[in-house]
Design a protein around this motif. Structure first.
Motif, PDB file in Angstrom:
ATOM      1  N   ASP A 145       2.750   0.299  -3.909  1.00 45.24           N
ATOM      2  CA  ASP A 145       2.124  -0.634  -2.382  1.00 45.24           C
ATOM      3  C   ASP A 145       0.057  -1.525  -2.934  1.00 45.24           C
ATOM      4  OD1 ASP A 145      -0.084   2.167  -3.708  1.00 45.24           O
ATOM      5  OD2 ASP A 145       0.492   3.271  -2.457  1.00 45.24           O
ATOM      6  N   ASP A 146      -0.956  -0.872  -2.537  1.00 48.70           N
ATOM      7  CA  ASP A 146      -0.962  -1.740  -2.623  1.00 48.70           C
ATOM      8  C   ASP A 146      -1.719  -1.376  -3.894  1.00 48.70           C
ATOM      9  OD1 ASP A 146      -1.991   0.936  -1.736  1.00 48.70           O
ATOM     10  OD2 ASP A 146      -4.026  -0.066  -0.883  1.00 48.70           O
TER      11      ASP A 146
ATOM     12  N   SER B 267      10.770  -1.547  -2.482  1.00 47.25           N
ATOM     13  CA  SER B 267      10.219  -1.516  -1.207  1.00 47.25           C
ATOM     14  C   SER B 267       8.434  -1.608  -2.190  1.00 47.25           C
ATOM     15  CB  SER B 267      10.578  -0.183   0.057  1.00 47.25           C
ATOM     16  OG  SER B 267       9.492  -0.348   0.880  1.00 47.25           O
ATOM     17  N   LEU B 268       7.815  -2.566  -0.432  1.00 39.97           N
ATOM     18  CA  LEU B 268       5.894  -2.640  -0.407  1.00 39.97           C
ATOM     19  C   LEU B 268       5.583  -1.997   0.362  1.00 39.97           C
ATOM     20  CD1 LEU B 268       3.781  -3.573  -2.969  1.00 39.97           C
ATOM     21  CD2 LEU B 268       4.665  -5.688  -1.174  1.00 39.97           C
ATOM     22  N   SER B 269       4.242  -1.352   0.141  1.00 35.55           N
ATOM     23  CA  SER B 269       3.481  -0.806   1.293  1.00 35.55           C
ATOM     24  C   SER B 269       2.505  -1.207   0.881  1.00 35.55           C
ATOM     25  CB  SER B 269       3.679   0.655   1.929  1.00 35.55           C
ATOM     26  OG  SER B 269       2.280   0.755   2.750  1.00 35.55           O
ATOM     27  N   PRO B 270       1.911  -2.824   1.470  1.00 36.45           N
ATOM     28  CA  PRO B 270      -0.164  -3.416   0.923  1.00 36.45           C
ATOM     29  C   PRO B 270      -0.530  -3.380   1.861  1.00 36.45           C
ATOM     30  CG  PRO B 270       2.131  -4.975   1.646  1.00 36.45           C
ATOM     31  CD  PRO B 270       2.819  -3.824   1.744  1.00 36.45           C
ATOM     32  N   ASN B 271      -1.778  -3.382   1.723  1.00 36.71           N
ATOM     33  CA  ASN B 271      -2.720  -4.103   2.962  1.00 36.71           C
ATOM     34  C   ASN B 271      -2.315  -5.178   3.265  1.00 36.71           C
ATOM     35  OD1 ASN B 271      -4.749  -2.245   3.422  1.00 36.71           O
ATOM     36  ND2 ASN B 271      -4.798  -2.082   1.814  1.00 36.71           N
ATOM     37  N   TYR B 272      -2.575  -6.171   4.692  1.00 37.99           N
ATOM     38  CA  TYR B 272      -3.044  -7.449   4.545  1.00 37.99           C
ATOM     39  C   TYR B 272      -2.861  -8.568   3.784  1.00 37.99           C
ATOM     40  CZ  TYR B 272      -7.383  -8.495   6.233  1.00 37.99           C
ATOM     41  OH  TYR B 272      -8.966  -8.152   6.029  1.00 37.99           O
ATOM     42  N   GLN B 273      -2.234  -9.715   3.691  1.00 37.99           N
ATOM     43  CA  GLN B 273      -2.266 -11.093   2.582  1.00 37.99           C
ATOM     44  C   GLN B 273      -3.328 -10.858   1.987  1.00 37.99           C
ATOM     45  OE1 GLN B 273      -0.042 -11.907   0.221  1.00 37.99           O
ATOM     46  NE2 GLN B 273      -1.091 -13.700  -0.666  1.00 37.99           N
ATOM     47  N   ALA B 274      -4.391 -11.840   2.781  1.00 34.20           N
ATOM     48  CA  ALA B 274      -5.459 -11.970   2.611  1.00 34.20           C
ATOM     49  C   ALA B 274      -6.024 -10.998   2.422  1.00 34.20           C
ATOM     50  CB  ALA B 274      -6.717 -12.646   4.212  1.00 34.20           C
ATOM     51  N   PHE B 275      -6.514  -9.839   2.219  1.00 33.35           N
ATOM     52  CA  PHE B 275      -7.211  -9.056   1.925  1.00 33.35           C
ATOM     53  C   PHE B 275      -6.649  -8.604   0.094  1.00 33.35           C
ATOM     54  CE2 PHE B 275      -8.085  -4.077   0.911  1.00 33.35           C
ATOM     55  CZ  PHE B 275      -9.038  -4.809   1.067  1.00 33.35           C
TER      56      PHE B 275
ATOM     57  N   GLN C 233      -3.466  -9.053  -5.164  1.00 28.63           N
ATOM     58  CA  GLN C 233      -1.855  -8.580  -4.594  1.00 28.63           C
ATOM     59  C   GLN C 233      -1.157 -10.256  -4.008  1.00 28.63           C
ATOM     60  OE1 GLN C 233      -0.218  -5.546  -2.880  1.00 28.63           O
ATOM     61  NE2 GLN C 233       0.251  -4.935  -4.275  1.00 28.63           N
ATOM     62  N   ASP C 234      -0.699 -10.918  -4.585  1.00 25.92           N
ATOM     63  CA  ASP C 234      -0.178 -12.438  -3.806  1.00 25.92           C
ATOM     64  C   ASP C 234       0.937 -12.272  -3.164  1.00 25.92           C
ATOM     65  OD1 ASP C 234       0.292 -14.519  -2.270  1.00 25.92           O
ATOM     66  OD2 ASP C 234       0.584 -15.691  -4.821  1.00 25.92           O
ATOM     67  N   TRP C 235       1.424 -10.377  -2.266  1.00 22.73           N
ATOM     68  CA  TRP C 235       2.973 -10.574  -1.789  1.00 22.73           C
ATOM     69  C   TRP C 235       3.683 -11.242  -0.522  1.00 22.73           C
ATOM     70  CZ3 TRP C 235       3.357 -10.334   2.858  1.00 22.73           C
ATOM     71  CH2 TRP C 235       2.790  -9.815   3.982  1.00 22.73           C
TER      72      TRP C 235
ATOM     73  N   ILE D 125       6.371  -2.572   4.559  1.00 24.41           N
ATOM     74  CA  ILE D 125       6.035  -1.715   4.867  1.00 24.41           C
ATOM     75  C   ILE D 125       4.886  -2.236   5.421  1.00 24.41           C
ATOM     76  CG2 ILE D 125       5.805   0.393   6.027  1.00 24.41           C
ATOM     77  CD1 ILE D 125       7.802   1.211   4.718  1.00 24.41           C
ATOM     78  N   LEU D 126       3.573  -2.905   6.049  1.00 22.64           N
ATOM     79  CA  LEU D 126       2.367  -3.223   6.069  1.00 22.64           C
ATOM     80  C   LEU D 126       1.605  -1.546   6.623  1.00 22.64           C
ATOM     81  CD1 LEU D 126       0.140  -5.716   5.566  1.00 22.64           C
ATOM     82  CD2 LEU D 126       0.327  -5.554   8.174  1.00 22.64           C
TER      83      LEU D 126
END
Length: 371
Positions: A172-173, A238-246, A253-255, A268-269
């Motif tokens: 995740d994030d 699976s990846l659960s990050p914050n939105y890309q810019a943040f 984290q350049d997902w 899963i955003l």
């Protein structure tokens, strides 16, 4: 054949006891299946401890499992009970590179930590919009560029993939590094080796310095992907990050790049917003549109926390917004705020709301099952 939307829930040990006994796990799986959920994301790594007996941890510290789970295997218990009722299981490495500053891991391996220019406390001023500032600011961070850290984290992931009947693993994030960090000796020397002896810029937001660190993390993500697929080719990452810019600006984290490179099978955003306009704006970002064109994309919705309870009306509205935009599913954070003691409505009302939202076959269970 119609594709069934993902209906997930994160199970953690933070402010939650659901994983603290086999009976609670069994009851939780029953409730989730009856309500219409189809996947669980049980935590297996947080607070520098695992929720399964780990040989990697045993070899690293001599402590193989979370102290409150000694004599048990919560992950295996989740798998057994989830399979019994038809739920998928994707273990969640919640803490990523975070570790409590007082943990045995941080104390025994101080050279594994990355720091800022003001030392380990450089992230006391957490970035704007961070979901849980108190949690973040109390943590130390393992250095994702350090080869021994990489070996350790990869070891945790691979033993779960190898030893358990799981459908995937989730990062995740926290699978990154705070932008303030990278001023530890190892990282400085590595940077100098690749920059003709020059030291990293003092501005942590220097674009080249950010890109260099982010690319190193991406390289490690590629190693994890290849290692996992070598063990079980069909398993989901699976990846659960914050939105890309943040994620990129504050945690390197350049997902979006990970998705382009094929290093993620599902996204899963996390969109933990109360304001509807802000919630919708997150779903319409270009990085999300790109991800949707390449892999399944779901949306993480907050059902509330101890300090921020969320009404069922908001949950229902956000689920509809997600469905209207043809996402592949939703997942909720977290178990206790589905229908537990911290919710605004009665547990029965909450269960009925989820039940109806998922088009369950009968409401009779709502009246016969005790919470």
């Amino acid at each position: 054949m119609a594709i069934i939307e993902t209906r997930g829930i994160w199970l953690t040990t933070t402010d939650s006891n659901v994983l603290r006994s086999k009976q609670r796990i069994a009851e939780a799986m029953d409730f989730l299946a009856e309500t219409g959920f189809n996947v669980v994301f049980p935590v297996v790594w947080n607070k520098a401890a695992t929720l399964y007996p780990s040989q990697t941890m045993q070899q690293t510290f001599g402590v193989e499992i979370d102290p409150m789970s000694v004599g048990r295997d919560p992950l295996e218990e989740v798998i057994v009970e989830a399979r019994r009722v038809g739920l998928k299981v994707i273990p969640w490495f919640e803490y990523g590179f975070m570790t409590p500053h007082y943990s045995q891991l941080a104390r025994r391996y101080p050279d594994w930590l990355t720091i800022g220019q003001e030392g380990i406390n450089s992230i006391q001023d957490a970035p704007p919009e961070e979901i849980d500032n108190l949690l973040i600011t109390k943590q130390a961070w393992l250095n994702p560029l350090h080869p021994q850290v990489q070996e350790f984290i990869q070891g945790l992931i691979l033993e779960v993939v190898r030893d358990y009947d799981v459908d995937g693993i989730q990062l995740d994030d926290h699978f990154g590094m705070p932008v303030q960090f990278g001023y530890d000796r190892f990282t400085i020397e590595l940077y100098q080796q690749e920059h003709q002896g020059k030291s990293p810029p003092t501005d942590p937001f220097n674009p080249e310095w950010m890109r260099w660190r982010a690319d190193k993390i991406t390289d490690f993500m590629a190693e994890i992907y290849q290692a996992v697929k070598a063990v079980k080719p069909k398993i989901k990452i699976s990846l659960s990050p914050n939105y890309q810019a943040f994620a990129y600006k504050y945690y390197l984290q350049d997902w979006e790049n990970w998705v382009k490179k094929g290093l993620v099978n599902e996204l899963i955003l996390q969109v933990y917003r109360n304001d509807k306009k802000s919630f919708i704006a997150q779903l319409e970002l270009p990085s999300i549109k790109l991800a949707q064109s390449l892999i399944p994309v779901g949306i993480g919705i907050s059902t509330g926390t101890v300090g921020n309870p969320v009404k069922m009306a908001q949950v229902r509205e956000q689920v509809q917004v997600v469905r209207d935009r043809n996402f592949d599913g939703i997942s909720f954070f977290y178990w206790e705020s589905l229908w537990g003691y911290i919710v605004p409505e009665s547990p029965q009302q909450r269960r009925k709301g989820f039940f109806e939202m998922f088009n369950a076959k009968t409401v009779r269970l709502l009246q016969t099952k005790k919470l």
